[in-house]
Design a protein around this motif. Structure first.
Motif, short mmCIF file in Angstrom:
data_model
loop_
_atom_site.label_atom_id
_atom_site.label_comp_id
_atom_site.label_asym_id
_atom_site.label_seq_id
_atom_site.Cartn_x
_atom_site.Cartn_y
_atom_site.Cartn_z
N ILE A 128 6.19 -2.50 4.67
CA ILE A 128 6.36 -3.64 5.60
C ILE A 128 6.89 -3.14 6.94
CG2 ILE A 128 7.69 -5.73 6.03
CD1 ILE A 128 7.55 -6.28 3.01
N SER A 129 7.82 -2.20 6.92
CA SER A 129 8.39 -1.69 8.18
C SER A 129 7.33 -1.00 9.02
CB SER A 129 9.52 -0.70 7.86
OG SER A 129 10.54 -1.32 7.10
N VAL A 130 6.54 -0.13 8.42
CA VAL A 130 5.52 0.62 9.18
C VAL A 130 4.40 -0.30 9.64
CG1 VAL A 130 3.76 2.41 8.99
CG2 VAL A 130 6.06 2.81 8.09
N ILE A 131 3.94 -1.20 8.77
CA ILE A 131 2.86 -2.12 9.16
C ILE A 131 3.30 -3.03 10.30
CG2 ILE A 131 1.47 -4.07 8.37
CD1 ILE A 131 1.44 -2.73 5.59
N THR A 132 4.52 -3.55 10.23
CA THR A 132 5.05 -4.40 11.30
C THR A 132 5.14 -3.63 12.61
OG1 THR A 132 6.32 -5.69 9.68
CG2 THR A 132 6.97 -5.87 12.00
N LEU A 133 5.66 -2.39 12.54
CA LEU A 133 5.81 -1.58 13.74
C LEU A 133 4.46 -1.32 14.40
CD1 LEU A 133 7.57 0.20 15.60
CD2 LEU A 133 7.21 2.08 13.98
N ILE A 134 3.46 -0.90 13.60
CA ILE A 134 2.14 -0.57 14.17
C ILE A 134 1.45 -1.83 14.68
CG2 ILE A 134 -0.15 0.31 13.59
CD1 ILE A 134 1.18 2.29 11.72
N LEU A 158 -1.16 9.21 19.00
CA LEU A 158 -0.14 10.08 18.43
C LEU A 158 1.05 9.29 17.91
CD1 LEU A 158 0.85 12.98 17.89
CD2 LEU A 158 1.83 12.98 20.20
N MET A 159 1.48 8.27 18.68
CA MET A 159 2.61 7.44 18.25
C MET A 159 2.28 6.69 16.95
SD MET A 159 5.20 7.86 20.25
CE MET A 159 4.71 9.58 20.10
N ILE A 160 1.04 6.20 16.88
CA ILE A 160 0.62 5.49 15.66
C ILE A 160 0.63 6.44 14.47
CG2 ILE A 160 -1.32 4.32 14.55
CD1 ILE A 160 -2.05 3.29 17.42
N GLY A 161 0.13 7.67 14.67
CA GLY A 161 0.11 8.66 13.59
C GLY A 161 1.51 9.03 13.12
N ILE A 162 2.44 9.20 14.06
CA ILE A 162 3.82 9.53 13.68
C ILE A 162 4.45 8.37 12.91
CG2 ILE A 162 6.13 9.99 14.60
CD1 ILE A 162 4.80 11.55 16.87
N ALA A 163 4.14 7.14 13.33
CA ALA A 163 4.66 5.97 12.60
C ALA A 163 4.14 5.98 11.16
CB ALA A 163 4.26 4.69 13.32
N LEU A 164 2.89 6.37 10.95
CA LEU A 164 2.32 6.43 9.60
C LEU A 164 3.00 7.49 8.75
CD1 LEU A 164 -1.46 6.05 10.51
CD2 LEU A 164 -0.03 4.35 9.35
N THR A 165 3.36 8.63 9.36
CA THR A 165 4.05 9.67 8.59
C THR A 165 5.48 9.25 8.25
OG1 THR A 165 4.77 10.81 10.61
CG2 THR A 165 2.68 11.50 9.64
N MET A 166 6.10 8.40 9.09
CA MET A 166 7.45 7.92 8.82
C MET A 166 7.51 7.10 7.52
SD MET A 166 9.80 8.98 10.78
CE MET A 166 11.04 7.77 10.33
N PHE A 167 6.37 6.53 7.14
CA PHE A 167 6.33 5.76 5.89
C PHE A 167 6.84 6.58 4.72
CE2 PHE A 167 3.93 5.08 1.96
CZ PHE A 167 4.27 3.78 1.65
N TYR A 168 6.48 7.85 4.66
CA TYR A 168 6.81 8.68 3.50
C TYR A 168 8.28 9.11 3.48
CZ TYR A 168 1.77 8.58 3.36
OH TYR A 168 0.48 8.14 3.34
N THR A 169 8.84 9.37 4.65
CA THR A 169 10.28 9.67 4.68
C THR A 169 11.10 8.45 4.29
OG1 THR A 169 10.36 9.19 7.05
CG2 THR A 169 9.97 11.47 6.41
N LEU A 170 10.66 7.27 4.76
CA LEU A 170 11.35 6.04 4.34
C LEU A 170 11.21 5.83 2.83
CD1 LEU A 170 10.26 3.58 7.19
CD2 LEU A 170 12.57 4.40 6.75
N LEU A 171 10.01 6.08 2.31
CA LEU A 171 9.76 5.87 0.89
C LEU A 171 10.66 6.75 0.03
CD1 LEU A 171 8.00 4.63 -1.37
CD2 LEU A 171 6.40 6.52 -1.03
N VAL A 172 10.76 8.04 0.38
CA VAL A 172 11.57 8.96 -0.41
C VAL A 172 13.05 8.60 -0.32
CG1 VAL A 172 12.28 11.38 -0.68
CG2 VAL A 172 9.90 10.82 -0.18
N SER A 173 13.54 8.37 0.88
CA SER A 173 14.97 8.12 1.06
C SER A 173 15.41 6.81 0.40
CB SER A 173 15.32 8.11 2.55
OG SER A 173 14.56 7.12 3.23
#
Length: 454
Positions: free
Chosen positions: A383-389, A352-367
């Motif tokens: 880079i942020s999401v890949i490094t985190l995961i 679940l944590m990995i999945g939420i990290a993947l969804t965070m990619f899109y909020t970062l991308l838009v903002s």
């Protein structure tokens, strides 16, 4: 068997059964569709906000430019006869009534020289393309002959004739407009009489013309200069029997629109701007040069150029978000294969944590893309999401090779999606080939897994 034993048995089945892990991963993937749908809604909302700001900028600067004219407006007389019966004399009395109607004459030749200076206006994080244009119209009318319409020359009121121009951007006009007809000059004023038009354009009408300028056997030449503040696009309607337009601009990304395209021989587009030439003959369009009673709506015959900011960050973000379920599913599949082949236990909460990290990619991308270009935003978010995961997976998998493999796989996946987003004509082809390669790789890697132990 006690309740505690049943619970332990169920827990062991969850941890060791391949089927249980697959069901759990599928359930989590479906659950993560909820935040993905919220993210797509956020992108749509920001896109609407951008369009609202762009429309507000354009309305204050000037709307799109459409010019329909100049058109010669000739009043003429028609007659009707009524009969009235007289009771006293027992006879009919005939009375002739005179009516004033209008004929609208298009020029024989219409030449337009258009110079456009474009720029972008910003408000906050949003920008719109606007321009200032100078348009010089010239051409000629042939001697008026309405006999084919059943109108005699003596019934034409040449002393009440005028010239009209219709435009979509009355607010954006920057100069006093003068009509030079032969050697005489006439001014234009706004005409709020909308009975002559049905296409929602504003009408400018000249004063009455000198009859000598139009009631003659030679051609009547004209010239008009108009300057506009505008946005989005410039178009004219080819009302000349022969219509030409030459357009030059400093805008490097034009989109030629309308019913006619510029000739390839004269069109030239560089990083410093473009030049283009159009030539339309009367045989290329389905309307005549003379019209009675009202001006037809010919907007569908318009042609010109669109000046738009070509890079739409929200559209790219939205296209990227549509691949969100694919990214989550493939990432979960990688962890599932590692877990199954290495016998390392991964808890559902960690998935679940990995999945939420993947969804965070899109909020970062838009903002981030609201404050920078899409490529930089995509790189920073990726880079942020890949490094985190990758770092999180190292704490789960307790080795170095598996987290490195996950990092490389996610990098390849995000690169693949970015390439698809950039493509237009080949997006489906490249996407299909990429998915086929991914499927083949999964089939190859999973061929030695014992699926019966589940």
């Amino acid at each position: 068997m006690t309740e505690k034993q049943n619970t332990n048995k169920f827990g062991n089945w969850i941890r060791t059964s391949i089927t249980a892990r697959m069901l759990m991963i599928g359930f989590l993937s479906i659950v993560l569709l909820i935040p993905l749908s919220f993210i797509e809604g956020l992108i749509t909302e920001r896109s609407f906000r951008q369009q609202g700001v762009v429309n507000e900028i354009n309305q204050k600067w000037g709307n799109q430019v459409l010019v329909y004219g100049p058109i010669l407006k000739l009043p003429y007389k028609t007659y009707s006869e009524t009969k009235t019966y007289n009771e006293k004399t027992k006879t009919y009395f005939k009375e002739t009534q005179t009516h004033i109607n209008y004929a609208y004459i298009f020029p024989e030749k219409l030449d337009t020289q258009t110079t456009v200076k474009s720029k972008t206006l910003n408000r906050g994080n949003f920008e719109s393309a606007v321009f200032t244009t100078n348009m010089d119209f010239s051409g000629n009318y042939i001697p008026t002959d309405l006999s084919a319409k059943g109108i005699k020359k003596e019934d034409i009121l040449f002393n009440k004739a005028s010239v009209i121009i219709k435009t979509s951007n009355l607010k954006g006009i920057k100069n006093e407009i003068f009509l030079k007809l032969n050697k005489n000059t006439y001014t234009f004023q706004t005409n709020f009489n909308t009975t002559t038009t049905n296409n929602h354009l504003d009408v400018l009408e000249s004063g009455f013309l000198n009859p000598e300028d139009i009631n003659k056997t030679e051609n009547t030449t004209f010239s008009i200069h108009m300057a506009f503040n505008g946005s989005k696009q410039i178009e004219i309607i080819p009302i000349g029997k022969t219509t030409t337009m030459h357009m030059t601009s400093n805008w490097a990304d034009p989109s030629f629109i309308g019913n006619y395209l510029p000739s390839d021989e004269t069109k030239k587009i560089t990083k410093d701007g473009f030049t283009a030439d159009w030539k339309i003959l009367h045989i290329n369009r389905a309307f005549s040069q003379q019209h009675l009673n009202k001006i037809p709506n010919l907007n569908t015959f318009a042609f010109g150029t669109k000046f738009m900011v070509m890079v739409d960050e929200y559209q790219k973000s939205q296209r990227s978000a549509k691949y969100g379920f694919l990214v989550i599913g493939l990432t979960f599949l990688i962890f599932f294969l590692i877990q199954t082949m290495s016998k390392i236990n991964i808890h559902p909460f960690q998935y679940l944590m990995i999945g939420i990290a993947l969804t965070m990619f899109y909020t970062l991308l838009v903002s981030i893309s609201e404050h920078s270009n899409f490529l930089k935003a995509y790189l920073i978010a990726g880079i942020s999401v890949i490094t985190l995961i990758t770092l999180y997976s190292k704490s789960i998998l307790k080795t170095l090779k598996f987290p490195l493999f996950i990092g490389v796989s996610l990098t390849a996946l995000y690169t693949f999606i970015y390439v698809i987003i950039q493509l237009e004509n080949y997006a489906l082809l490249v996407g299909s080939i990429g998915l086929f390669v991914i499927l083949a790789t999964v089939m190859f890697v999973s061929r030695k897994i014992d699926w019966t132990n589940g």
